[in-house]
Design a protein around this motif. Structure first.
Motif, PDB file in Angstrom:
ATOM      1  N   UNK A 120      -3.421   3.426  -2.533  1.00  0.00           N
ATOM      2  CA  UNK A 120      -2.536   3.139  -1.421  1.00  0.00           C
ATOM      3  C   UNK A 120      -1.252   3.949  -1.598  1.00  0.00           C
ATOM      4  N   UNK A 121      -0.739   4.413  -0.486  1.00  0.00           N
ATOM      5  CA  UNK A 121       0.534   5.118  -0.492  1.00  0.00           C
ATOM      6  C   UNK A 121       1.592   4.271   0.204  1.00  0.00           C
ATOM      7  N   UNK A 122       2.842   4.601  -0.063  1.00  0.00           N
ATOM      8  CA  UNK A 122       3.951   3.920   0.597  1.00  0.00           C
ATOM      9  C   UNK A 122       5.026   4.946   0.909  1.00  0.00           C
ATOM     10  N   UNK A 173      -2.963  -7.354  -1.299  1.00  0.00           N
ATOM     11  CA  UNK A 173      -3.335  -8.711  -1.716  1.00  0.00           C
ATOM     12  C   UNK A 173      -3.072  -8.904  -3.216  1.00  0.00           C
ATOM     13  N   UNK A 174      -3.412  -7.923  -4.023  1.00  0.00           N
ATOM     14  CA  UNK A 174      -3.180  -8.026  -5.470  1.00  0.00           C
ATOM     15  C   UNK A 174      -1.681  -8.117  -5.782  1.00  0.00           C
ATOM     16  N   UNK A 175      -0.870  -7.318  -5.097  1.00  0.00           N
ATOM     17  CA  UNK A 175       0.581  -7.370  -5.285  1.00  0.00           C
ATOM     18  C   UNK A 175       1.096  -8.757  -4.890  1.00  0.00           C
ATOM     19  N   UNK A 213       7.013  -2.001 -10.849  1.00  0.00           N
ATOM     20  CA  UNK A 213       8.177  -2.388 -11.662  1.00  0.00           C
ATOM     21  C   UNK A 213       9.465  -2.344 -10.849  1.00  0.00           C
ATOM     22  N   UNK A 214       9.565  -1.382  -9.943  1.00  0.00           N
ATOM     23  CA  UNK A 214      10.747  -1.295  -9.085  1.00  0.00           C
ATOM     24  C   UNK A 214      10.845  -2.537  -8.184  1.00  0.00           C
ATOM     25  N   UNK A 215       9.724  -2.962  -7.623  1.00  0.00           N
ATOM     26  CA  UNK A 215       9.696  -4.180  -6.808  1.00  0.00           C
ATOM     27  C   UNK A 215      10.062  -5.385  -7.665  1.00  0.00           C
ATOM     28  N   UNK A 216       9.480  -5.451  -8.876  1.00  0.00           N
ATOM     29  CA  UNK A 216       9.755  -6.573  -9.782  1.00  0.00           C
ATOM     30  C   UNK A 216      11.232  -6.670 -10.116  1.00  0.00           C
ATOM     31  N   UNK A 251       2.123   3.100  -7.687  1.00  0.00           N
ATOM     32  CA  UNK A 251       1.706   3.075  -9.094  1.00  0.00           C
ATOM     33  C   UNK A 251       2.472   1.980  -9.834  1.00  0.00           C
ATOM     34  N   UNK A 252       2.304   1.952 -11.148  1.00  0.00           N
ATOM     35  CA  UNK A 252       2.974   0.916 -11.953  1.00  0.00           C
ATOM     36  C   UNK A 252       4.483   0.992 -11.835  1.00  0.00           C
ATOM     37  N   UNK A 253       5.029   2.197 -11.763  1.00  0.00           N
ATOM     38  CA  UNK A 253       6.480   2.338 -11.623  1.00  0.00           C
ATOM     39  C   UNK A 253       6.978   1.709 -10.322  1.00  0.00           C
TER      40      UNK A 253
END
Length: 163
Positions: free
Chosen positions: A1-3, A84-86, A53-56, A48-50
């Motif tokens: 997925x892209x954003x 859904x996973x997020x 982490x930015x959202x977190x 990606x994971x980064x």
């Protein structure tokens, strides 16, 4: 997925101060859409994971009310699994943060998707330019509904969310 973007401290896309994830991919192509650059699922930046982490980092802030998924369309078929996973992770790790989702799909088409277990509010329906109304809160056209997801699921009918 892209954003395309993560908006921080947003007050326009849901109740309270929010983090907004603007995903790529939309098959609705509404006339005079405010984000046509997000229609192509391959546009933008790979999630990606980064990114997570930015959202977190944003959701860890006590003054952030929650996350809003927008775009494009977070419920575009190619986005559904990752969004859904997020959403599930956020519900597990930040259970007090509310989750909003903007989609061009109608409630009746999406109410049975697994993600609805985690979502608090859905703004449903395609933007309709001839029904544009700038006085409406959290939606662009009068055909769109701001739906209380959990109450709607409990009562098996659309329950509108009130501010």
């Amino acid at each position: 997925m892209n954003y395309h973007n993560i908006t921080k401290d947003d007050m326009l896309n849901g109740d309270g101060l929010r983090t907004v994830l603007w995903v790529s991919g939309c098959n609705h192509h509404c006339k005079n859409c405010q984000n046509p650059q997000t229609w192509n699922k391959d546009s933008g930046i790979p999630f990606d994971w980064n990114t997570l982490f930015e959202i977190w980092h944003q959701l860890d802030k006590s003054y952030i009310s929650g996350i809003t998924f927008s775009g494009g369309d977070p419920l575009f078929p190619d986005n559904r699994e990752i969004v859904c996973a997020i959403s599930a992770l956020i519900k597990d790790c930040h259970p007090t943060k509310t989750q909003w989702i903007y989609t061009g799909y109608k409630w009746e088409e999406i109410k049975d998707l697994p993600i609805m277990e985690y979502i608090d509010v859905v703004v449903d329906g395609q933007y309709e330019d001839d029904k544009r109304d700038i006085t409406l809160k959290w939606r662009g056209s009068s055909n769109q509904r701001v739906i209380n997801v959990q109450e709607s699921l409990k009562q098996n009918k659309v329950i509108l969310w009130c501010d």
